[in-house]
Design an enzyme around this catalytic site. Structure first.
Site, PDB file in Angstrom:
ATOM      1  N   LYS A 270      15.138  16.673 -28.820  1.00 58.25           N
ATOM      2  CA  LYS A 270      15.972  17.820 -28.465  1.00 58.25           C
ATOM      3  C   LYS A 270      15.146  18.885 -27.742  1.00 58.25           C
ATOM      4  O   LYS A 270      14.143  19.366 -28.267  1.00 58.25           O
ATOM      5  CB  LYS A 270      16.595  18.416 -29.725  1.00 58.25           C
ATOM      6  CG  LYS A 270      17.373  19.708 -29.517  1.00 58.25           C
ATOM      7  CD  LYS A 270      17.817  20.294 -30.857  1.00 58.25           C
ATOM      8  CE  LYS A 270      18.424  21.677 -30.698  1.00 58.25           C
ATOM      9  NZ  LYS A 270      18.758  22.287 -32.010  1.00 58.25           N
ATOM     10  N   ASP A 275      17.817  29.051 -27.947  1.00 53.44           N
ATOM     11  CA  ASP A 275      19.146  28.866 -28.527  1.00 53.44           C
ATOM     12  C   ASP A 275      19.663  30.182 -29.086  1.00 53.44           C
ATOM     13  O   ASP A 275      19.232  30.632 -30.145  1.00 53.44           O
ATOM     14  CB  ASP A 275      19.090  27.810 -29.639  1.00 53.44           C
ATOM     15  CG  ASP A 275      20.463  27.531 -30.228  1.00 53.44           C
ATOM     16  OD1 ASP A 275      21.471  27.882 -29.574  1.00 53.44           O
ATOM     17  OD2 ASP A 275      20.528  26.961 -31.331  1.00 53.44           O
ATOM     18  N   LYS A 282      24.228  33.491 -32.797  1.00 51.77           N
ATOM     19  CA  LYS A 282      23.458  33.609 -34.032  1.00 51.77           C
ATOM     20  C   LYS A 282      23.259  35.077 -34.411  1.00 51.77           C
ATOM     21  O   LYS A 282      23.318  35.966 -33.548  1.00 51.77           O
ATOM     22  CB  LYS A 282      22.072  32.973 -33.836  1.00 51.77           C
ATOM     23  CG  LYS A 282      22.059  31.486 -33.601  1.00 51.77           C
ATOM     24  CD  LYS A 282      20.639  31.013 -33.345  1.00 51.77           C
ATOM     25  CE  LYS A 282      20.568  29.512 -33.124  1.00 51.77           C
ATOM     26  NZ  LYS A 282      20.879  28.754 -34.353  1.00 51.77           N
ATOM     27  N   ASP A 293      13.197  25.751 -30.493  1.00 50.18           N
ATOM     28  CA  ASP A 293      14.293  24.781 -30.586  1.00 50.18           C
ATOM     29  C   ASP A 293      14.101  23.579 -29.660  1.00 50.18           C
ATOM     30  O   ASP A 293      14.977  22.727 -29.567  1.00 50.18           O
ATOM     31  CB  ASP A 293      15.633  25.466 -30.304  1.00 50.18           C
ATOM     32  CG  ASP A 293      16.780  24.836 -31.072  1.00 50.18           C
ATOM     33  OD1 ASP A 293      16.524  24.164 -32.083  1.00 50.18           O
ATOM     34  OD2 ASP A 293      17.937  25.012 -30.658  1.00 50.18           O
ATOM     35  N   ASP A 352      27.071  26.625 -31.523  1.00 47.98           N
ATOM     36  CA  ASP A 352      25.715  26.645 -32.071  1.00 47.98           C
ATOM     37  C   ASP A 352      25.315  25.284 -32.631  1.00 47.98           C
ATOM     38  O   ASP A 352      24.178  25.108 -33.057  1.00 47.98           O
ATOM     39  CB  ASP A 352      25.599  27.725 -33.158  1.00 47.98           C
ATOM     40  CG  ASP A 352      24.161  28.025 -33.534  1.00 47.98           C
ATOM     41  OD1 ASP A 352      23.262  27.780 -32.699  1.00 47.98           O
ATOM     42  OD2 ASP A 352      23.920  28.496 -34.662  1.00 47.98           O
ATOM     43  N   GLU A 354      24.804  22.728 -30.807  1.00 49.28           N
ATOM     44  CA  GLU A 354      24.627  22.210 -29.446  1.00 49.28           C
ATOM     45  C   GLU A 354      23.616  21.083 -29.350  1.00 49.28           C
ATOM     46  O   GLU A 354      23.684  20.248 -28.446  1.00 49.28           O
ATOM     47  CB  GLU A 354      24.218  23.348 -28.508  1.00 49.28           C
ATOM     48  CG  GLU A 354      22.727  23.684 -28.467  1.00 49.28           C
ATOM     49  CD  GLU A 354      22.144  24.149 -29.794  1.00 49.28           C
ATOM     50  OE1 GLU A 354      20.947  23.917 -30.020  1.00 49.28           O
ATOM     51  OE2 GLU A 354      22.875  24.741 -30.598  1.00 49.28           O
ATOM     52  N   ARG A 356      23.117  18.398 -31.094  1.00 46.98           N
ATOM     53  CA  ARG A 356      23.696  17.046 -31.200  1.00 46.98           C
ATOM     54  C   ARG A 356      24.435  16.641 -29.932  1.00 46.98           C
ATOM     55  O   ARG A 356      24.552  15.462 -29.634  1.00 46.98           O
ATOM     56  CB  ARG A 356      24.604  16.965 -32.428  1.00 46.98           C
ATOM     57  CG  ARG A 356      25.826  17.831 -32.386  1.00 46.98           C
ATOM     58  CD  ARG A 356      26.411  18.098 -33.769  1.00 46.98           C
ATOM     59  NE  ARG A 356      25.548  18.971 -34.550  1.00 46.98           N
ATOM     60  CZ  ARG A 356      25.782  19.306 -35.817  1.00 46.98           C
ATOM     61  NH1 ARG A 356      26.847  18.821 -36.446  1.00 46.98           N
ATOM     62  NH2 ARG A 356      24.962  20.115 -36.448  1.00 46.98           N
TER      63      ARG A 356
END
Length: 506
Positions: A270, A275, A282, A293, A352, A354, A356
């Site tokens: 990933k 993020d 968030k 991230d 959030d 995202e 996956r």
């Protein structure tokens, strides 16, 4: 491209030695706690046989006893060197109980503790290598790691310059062990550098450019898909996540060939370079840590480079999606439906969740290479930290391979733990309007639900493991062992050890 791992010193210079030299500044030794069976109740020095004489050892022992050194794990005691030693001082690092000498990760951590205390030292020489050469080498290298690129004033003390690792003999075998250990530590440090680079300087296009530069230098085949190619190719997850940012997404493919008959391992990581959570934004507190991230992507890129440098006998194909998840007038919305690469439609309930979405695209593409094994790793869910804490990755996937990866992770000191896929969680990913929803309608088992979502995109017959490193990839607390604040490089060592194991099977 700004200064990066390709052109900076990542750790101290490591070399082998059979004795202490006149240019060595500090001798680093190990000290175990008292063995209750020996009757004298005194800690014991860990010194390679024949490295220096009994009188010197006795003098060190007496000095340590005089200042009350106990040998407890991580304890540091620095003393002036006794007569007969060509060094200025002796640093004793506590190793704990004598039985701990057989624990490679324990040696690695205590070597890291010693390295962190040696800022400003030009050359150290150590006997910890007589307990475990690989662990000592990796621990000193990683413990001395620094990331100072954005400091306008250099730290008062320079990082540890070099470490000479004492061994009974310098031969082909010990040279090979050191070469491998140093390459692994360097790869972990490359991953750390990626994670520690702020999002102002590491956005998708720059991340892809750095991966290409490092990969090409290592002899990898490199392919980069830009936003136009991603749109044309149907990578709906990557495009959907990235369209809220002014800095468009990328997909990087790195290939190391292990030979015509070699097994193929697909790696996916990933790569969310920052993020915010997107429209499902968030909380502000702690959001700066979302610079990490892309820790999964960093680990996968570094491991693939390492596979090429050490010429591991498997074909490794890394598929690395990169995007920045931002809120804007062009960002995807909760309730949108996107089409993942391969055709499955997904209702985006929470922007959030995202990671996956971009991983699913990459997993389907990776499976088109018909791999024997597939490993993906990601800073995927806060639920990982709720379940396992900040240092224990959650390992999911096909049962046998999941357990194999978790066992290797534990053996390597990265502490992965196998986790289940409860059948009752799958229906909660059903969508009202699409094939899948990207999250469940409850908070229970969030790490497991994310893994179950990814499972929907893994081709039949592929042995697969998913490693959630949300906490372990980034240390927000104080330094410990060979791990400083910031990027950790987890799970580079786990994945590479697996590659070596698969290669050994033929």
């Amino acid at each position: 491209m700004s200064k990066s791992s390709a052109n900076r010193r990542l750790g101290p210079e490591l070399s082998l030695a059979t004795g202490i030299g006149k240019n060595d500044d500090v001798l680093v030794i190990g000290l175990t706690t008292a063995d209750e069976t020996d009757g004298d109740g005194t800690p014991s020095l860990v010194i390679g046989e024949g490295l220096f004489d009994d009188a010197v050892a006795s003098a060190i022992d007496a000095s340590l006893a005089a200042v009350g050194a106990q040998g407890s794990a991580g304890e540091l005691t620095r003393l002036p060197a006794p007569a007969g030693l060509d060094v200025a001082s002796v640093l004793a690092v506590g190793l704990g109980a004598p039985a701990k000498l057989d624990d490679a990760e324990h040696i690695r951590r205590q070597a890291g503790v010693a390295a962190r205390s040696l800022a400003g030292v030009s050359t150290a020489v150590t006997t910890l290598s007589t307990a475990d050469l690989t662990a000592a080498a990796e621990g000193f290298f990683l413990g001395a790691y620094r990331f100072d690129e954005f400091r306008t004033t250099p730290p008062e003390k320079a990082p540890l310059g070099s470490v000479r690792l004492l061994v009974p003999a310098v031969d082909r075998d010990t040279k090979a062990v050191l070469e491998r250990a140093e390459a692994i530590a360097r790869a972990v440090s490359i991953a750390r550098d990626f994670v520690n680079t702020p999002p102002s300087h590491l956005y998708p296009d720059e991340f892809a450019a750095r991966a290409k530069a490092l990969g090409s230098a290592a002899g990898l085949k490199v392919e980069i898909l830009d936003e136009v190619a991603l749109e044309k190719g149907g990578y709906g997850g990557i495009i959907g996540v990235g369209k809220g940012s002014s800095r468009p997404p990328r997909l990087v493919r790195l290939t190391h060939s292990g030979g015509r008959k070699a097994k193929t391992v697909a790696l996916v990581g990933k790569g969310i370079t920052f993020d915010t959570g997107g429209i499902s934004i968030k909380p502000a507190a702690g959001m700066e840590n979302m610079t990490s991230d892309m820790g999964g992507a960093a680990a996968v890129i570094a491991t693939t480079i390492l596979a090429a440098e050490l010429n591991v006998g498997v074909t490794v194909i890394a598929t690395v999606p990169m995007a920045e998840n931002m809120p804007s007038s062009t960002a995807q919305r909760p309730g949108d439906v996107l089409t993942q690469y391969g055709g499955k439609t997904v209702e985006v309930i929470n922007t959030d969740a995202e990671g996956r979405l971009i991983l699913a695209d990459a997993i389907v593409r990776a499976c088109e290479d018909d791999p024997d094994y597939l490993i993906d790793t990601a800073t995927l869910t806060g639920a990982q930290m709720v379940a396992l804490g900040t240092r224990t990755p959650g390992v999911m996937g096909t049962d046998e391979f999941r357990d194999r990866v978790a066992a290797i992770s534990q053996a390597e000191g990265e502490s992965g733990w196998p986790m289940p896929f409860p059948d009752e969680l799958r229906p909660d990913l059903d969508s009202r309007v699409a094939d899948l929803a990207n999250v469940t309608n409850h908070r229970w088992g969030g790490m497991l639900s994310a893994g179950i979502y990814l499972r929907e995109f893994v081709a039949d017959g592929v042995q697969w493991a998913h490693i959630d490193i949300a906490g372990p990839a980034f240390n927000t607390g104080g330094p410990w062992g060979y791990t400083g604040k910031g990027g950790t490089g987890v799970p580079v060592r786990t994945i590479y050890a697996l590659l070596e194991e698969i290669a050994a099977e033929g």
